[in-house]
Enzyme design. Structure first.
Site, short mmCIF file in Angstrom:
data_model
loop_
_atom_site.label_atom_id
_atom_site.label_comp_id
_atom_site.label_asym_id
_atom_site.label_seq_id
_atom_site.Cartn_x
_atom_site.Cartn_y
_atom_site.Cartn_z
N TRP A 1 0.86 -1.18 0.00
CA TRP A 1 0.00 0.00 0.00
C TRP A 1 0.91 1.24 0.00
O TRP A 1 1.86 1.31 0.80
CB TRP A 1 -0.86 -0.04 1.26
CG TRP A 1 -1.81 1.09 1.44
CD1 TRP A 1 -2.66 1.61 0.49
CD2 TRP A 1 -2.03 1.84 2.65
NE1 TRP A 1 -3.39 2.62 1.05
CE2 TRP A 1 -3.03 2.79 2.36
CE3 TRP A 1 -1.51 1.80 3.93
CZ2 TRP A 1 -3.51 3.69 3.31
CZ3 TRP A 1 -1.97 2.68 4.87
CH2 TRP A 1 -2.96 3.62 4.57
N ASP B 1 -0.72 -5.46 9.43
CA ASP B 1 -1.73 -4.49 9.01
C ASP B 1 -2.98 -5.29 8.67
O ASP B 1 -2.98 -6.15 7.79
CB ASP B 1 -1.23 -3.70 7.78
CG ASP B 1 -2.18 -2.56 7.43
OD1 ASP B 1 -3.24 -2.46 8.07
OD2 ASP B 1 -1.86 -1.77 6.52
N LYS C 1 -13.56 -0.45 6.22
CA LYS C 1 -14.17 -1.29 5.17
C LYS C 1 -15.21 -2.23 5.75
O LYS C 1 -16.31 -2.32 5.21
CB LYS C 1 -13.10 -2.11 4.44
CG LYS C 1 -11.72 -1.53 4.42
CD LYS C 1 -11.52 -0.52 3.33
CE LYS C 1 -10.16 0.14 3.53
NZ LYS C 1 -9.77 1.04 2.51
C1 LMR Z 1 -6.85 2.13 -0.30
O1 LMR Z 1 -5.82 1.45 -0.32
O2 LMR Z 1 -7.43 2.52 -1.34
C2 LMR Z 1 -7.51 2.44 1.01
O3 LMR Z 1 -6.81 1.86 2.04
C3 LMR Z 1 -7.77 3.88 1.20
C4 LMR Z 1 -6.53 4.67 1.48
O4 LMR Z 1 -6.50 5.37 2.50
O5 LMR Z 1 -5.59 4.63 0.68
#
Ligand code: LMR
Length: 397
Positions: free
Chosen positions: A130, A211, A246
């Site tokens: 991420w 996470d 979510k």
């Molecule tokens: C995402 O990965 O789209 C979500 O976790 C929202 C974010 O805050 O990035």
């Protein structure tokens, strides 16, 4: 002050949503940010959340501060969700939980706390991961490293390479792992693979930081916490960042939690004291509403059952959209095997489509995908699936 300073770049995920709002294409589709949408393209408030809010409206008597760690009933509910069969962790008082503003808040509080006590540690994140993981740990002052995880061309985890890397990580370091629904790939470790990772972490002594932002959206509430329960059995220190954005649909209530599991109750008390000290200088104490909603649902059997039904419904709709996308591409004769999309879990698929195609889809079709080709399957619906499949087929022709 800003005369000679360049503007910061837009956020790669949330910035896309801002651009999407301004998009004038009437057929536009947002497959960017990880937000659940129903088949009509809405992000509804769950019925159990509405019911809990009605209860709170009647019951709430004050808007005075919460404790620094949040409402105790919230922390207790979060721990039950996390540990399930490993509830020895709860009984023996080895877990300390604080209510944080979202999963991002949990990661940041954890990062700040770790920086105090492991100032020389490096933080290892999966490749890919991420986008905000890098930002959060970087801002807390850590040096970031990557371990091999997902390979775009095979659409698989490079497990042997991952293990070899984890074996070489020194004790002082921190390893960030996605407990389920890996973001962005959607490819998770199997239970057998998790066991090997846990064994290495025990042997090497590095600190696992899980996470856990998608509990219930992978295989199910219980199946998805496998890694969290497994690390509990090791008796080691580890961290878990939970998000209820979510699975409770509480995106704008910023409802998350950071849980630190320690080898024993005495150390856990020390951990909690430092968690509180870290929170106090960051945002003092958490906002109440989202946490109280979650606590109300988790502590009421009827609301809990209703929540499970709604959560399962969201997960099943996403699974259905995975099949619809794969079948839609096959029907259009798009070359290549896309069946891997059906195997992936959670909201995302890392499509591996090129930047040129990502840009083409956005500029020509109003279809927004995160750079790198991450698609949010929860943005697909029976209303837009044909348009999306037609567009991808045209792009790849
Ligand atoms: C995402 O990965 O789209 C979500 O976790 C929202 C974010 O805050 O990035």
């Amino acid at each position: 002050m800003w005369k000679n300073i360049m503007a910061a770049p837009e956020d790669s995920i949330l910035g896309l949503t801002e651009a999407f709002r301004k998009e004038s294409n009437p057929r536009k589709v947002n497959l960017g940010v990880g937000v659940y949408k129903d088949d009509n393209g809405n992000t509804p408030i769950l019925h159990c959340v509405k019911a809990a809010e009605e209860i709170l409206l009647q019951k709430e008597k004050t808007k005075s501060y919460l404790p620094i760690s949040g409402d105790p009933s919230y922390a207790a509910g979060v721990q039950r969700l996390l540990f399930g069969t490993a509830d020895e962790v709860i009984q023996s008082g080895r877990a300390a939980t604080v209510h944080t503003p979202g999963g991002t808040g949990a990661l940041r509080v954890g990062a700040d706390l770790l920086k105090k006590f492991k100032p020389d540690a490096q933080v290892w994140i999966s490749s890919p991961s991420w986008a905000n993981h890098k930002g959060i740990f970087d801002s807390a002052g850590f040096c970031l490293r990557e371990y091999p995880y997902y390979k775009s061309d095979t659409k698989k985890i490079e497990f042997e390479k991952m293990l070899a890397c984890l074996e070489a990580i020194p004790e002082r370091d921190i390893v960030l792992l996605h407990a389920c629904c890996h973001n962005p790939s959607g490819v998770d470790l199997t239970p057998e693979q998790w066991r090997k990772v846990a064994l290495i972490s025990e042997k090497k002594g590095w600190t696992p930081f899980l996470d856990f932002a998608y509990q219930g959206l992978g295989l199910g509430l219980v199946e998805d916490r496998f890694a969290v329960e497994l690390f509990a059995l090791t008796g080691m220190d580890y961290f878990v960042a939970s998000s209820f954005s979510k699975n409770f649909g509480l995106y704008n209530e910023r409802t998350g939690a950071l849980t630190i599991v320690s080898p024993n109750a005495r150390e856990s008390t020390v951990a909690l004291s430092h968690l509180k000290a870290t929170v106090r200088v960051c945002y003092s104490n958490p906002p109440a509403h989202g946490g109280l909603v979650v606590a109300t649902i988790l502590n009421d059997p009827a609301l809990y059952a209703q929540w499970l039904g709604e959560l399962n419904g969201m997960r099943e709709r996403i699974v259905g959209m995975r099949s619809a996308l794969v079948d839609g591409l096959a029907q259009r004769g798009v070359k290549g095997d896309f069946s891997y999309i059906k195997e992936q879990r959670g909201m995302f698929s890392f499509s591996g489509i090129s930047e040129t195609i990502v840009t083409w889809l956005r500029e020509k079709k109003g279809i927004y995908v995160v750079a790198g080709g991450r698609i949010n399957l929860a943005g697909l619906s029976t209303k837009n699936i044909d348009y999306v499949c037609d567009s991808i087929a045209e792009a790849l022709a």
